[in-house]
Design a protein around this motif. Structure first.
Motif, mmCIF file in Angstrom:
data_model
loop_
_atom_site.group_PDB
_atom_site.id
_atom_site.type_symbol
_atom_site.label_atom_id
_atom_site.label_comp_id
_atom_site.label_asym_id
_atom_site.label_seq_id
_atom_site.Cartn_x
_atom_site.Cartn_y
_atom_site.Cartn_z
ATOM 1 N N ALA A 138 -10.365 36.621 11.032
ATOM 2 C CA ALA A 138 -10.521 37.826 10.219
ATOM 3 C C ALA A 138 -11.902 37.761 9.586
ATOM 4 O O ALA A 138 -12.213 36.806 8.872
ATOM 5 C CB ALA A 138 -9.449 37.918 9.143
ATOM 6 N N LEU A 139 -12.724 38.747 9.869
ATOM 7 C CA LEU A 139 -14.069 38.811 9.306
ATOM 8 C C LEU A 139 -14.044 39.828 8.169
ATOM 9 O O LEU A 139 -13.780 41.004 8.386
ATOM 10 C CB LEU A 139 -15.069 39.237 10.384
ATOM 11 N N THR A 145 1.265 36.421 7.741
ATOM 12 C CA THR A 145 2.514 37.065 8.146
ATOM 13 C C THR A 145 2.269 37.941 9.364
ATOM 14 O O THR A 145 3.022 37.895 10.335
ATOM 15 C CB THR A 145 3.095 37.898 6.982
ATOM 16 N N LEU A 146 1.209 38.729 9.325
ATOM 17 C CA LEU A 146 0.862 39.592 10.448
ATOM 18 C C LEU A 146 0.485 38.768 11.669
ATOM 19 O O LEU A 146 0.853 39.095 12.792
ATOM 20 C CB LEU A 146 -0.270 40.547 10.059
ATOM 21 N N GLY A 187 -9.779 48.120 6.229
ATOM 22 C CA GLY A 187 -11.111 47.631 6.556
ATOM 23 C C GLY A 187 -11.173 46.208 7.072
ATOM 24 O O GLY A 187 -12.249 45.716 7.376
ATOM 25 N N VAL A 188 -10.012 45.541 7.197
ATOM 26 C CA VAL A 188 -10.011 44.147 7.659
ATOM 27 C C VAL A 188 -8.944 43.949 8.741
ATOM 28 O O VAL A 188 -7.763 43.826 8.436
ATOM 29 C CB VAL A 188 -9.728 43.162 6.506
ATOM 30 N N PRO A 189 -9.355 43.910 10.015
ATOM 31 C CA PRO A 189 -8.383 43.654 11.079
ATOM 32 C C PRO A 189 -8.362 42.177 11.472
ATOM 33 O O PRO A 189 -9.317 41.438 11.232
ATOM 34 C CB PRO A 189 -8.940 44.480 12.239
ATOM 35 N N PRO A 207 -4.885 41.131 -3.570
ATOM 36 C CA PRO A 207 -4.673 39.785 -4.090
ATOM 37 C C PRO A 207 -3.779 38.916 -3.202
ATOM 38 O O PRO A 207 -3.837 37.695 -3.266
ATOM 39 C CB PRO A 207 -4.038 40.006 -5.461
ATOM 40 N N ASP A 208 -2.951 39.545 -2.374
ATOM 41 C CA ASP A 208 -2.078 38.795 -1.466
ATOM 42 C C ASP A 208 -2.614 38.819 -0.033
ATOM 43 O O ASP A 208 -1.871 38.691 0.925
ATOM 44 C CB ASP A 208 -0.664 39.358 -1.522
ATOM 45 N N PHE A 209 -3.924 38.947 0.118
ATOM 46 C CA PHE A 209 -4.546 39.097 1.438
ATOM 47 C C PHE A 209 -4.127 38.001 2.409
ATOM 48 O O PHE A 209 -3.720 38.272 3.531
ATOM 49 C CB PHE A 209 -6.072 39.135 1.329
#
Length: 60
Positions: free
Chosen positions: A36-37, A53-54, A18-20, A45-47
């Protein structure tokens, strides 16, 4: 988005469900803003670790 003067948004790869990552051209050809919206209930927790990284992979 409006306050930043953004007029378009390209949807990129998914960070978490749900988060691109998104890319928005900045006004006057000033480059690209990667953004990122997300609402508070999306992402693990590691968002932020996953996101940056991405982004390193996407922006390369």
């Amino acid at each position: 988005m409006q306050a930043l003067g953004l007029t378009g948004l390209r949807i990129g790869p998914q960070i978490d469900p749900g988060v691109p990552w998104c890319a928005a051209p900045l006004p006057y050809g000033a480059g690209t803003l990667h953004i990122a919206l997300k609402s508070g209930n999306f992402g693990g927790p590691d968002f932020f670790t996953s996101a940056f990284t991405l982004l390193d992979e996407v922006a390369a």
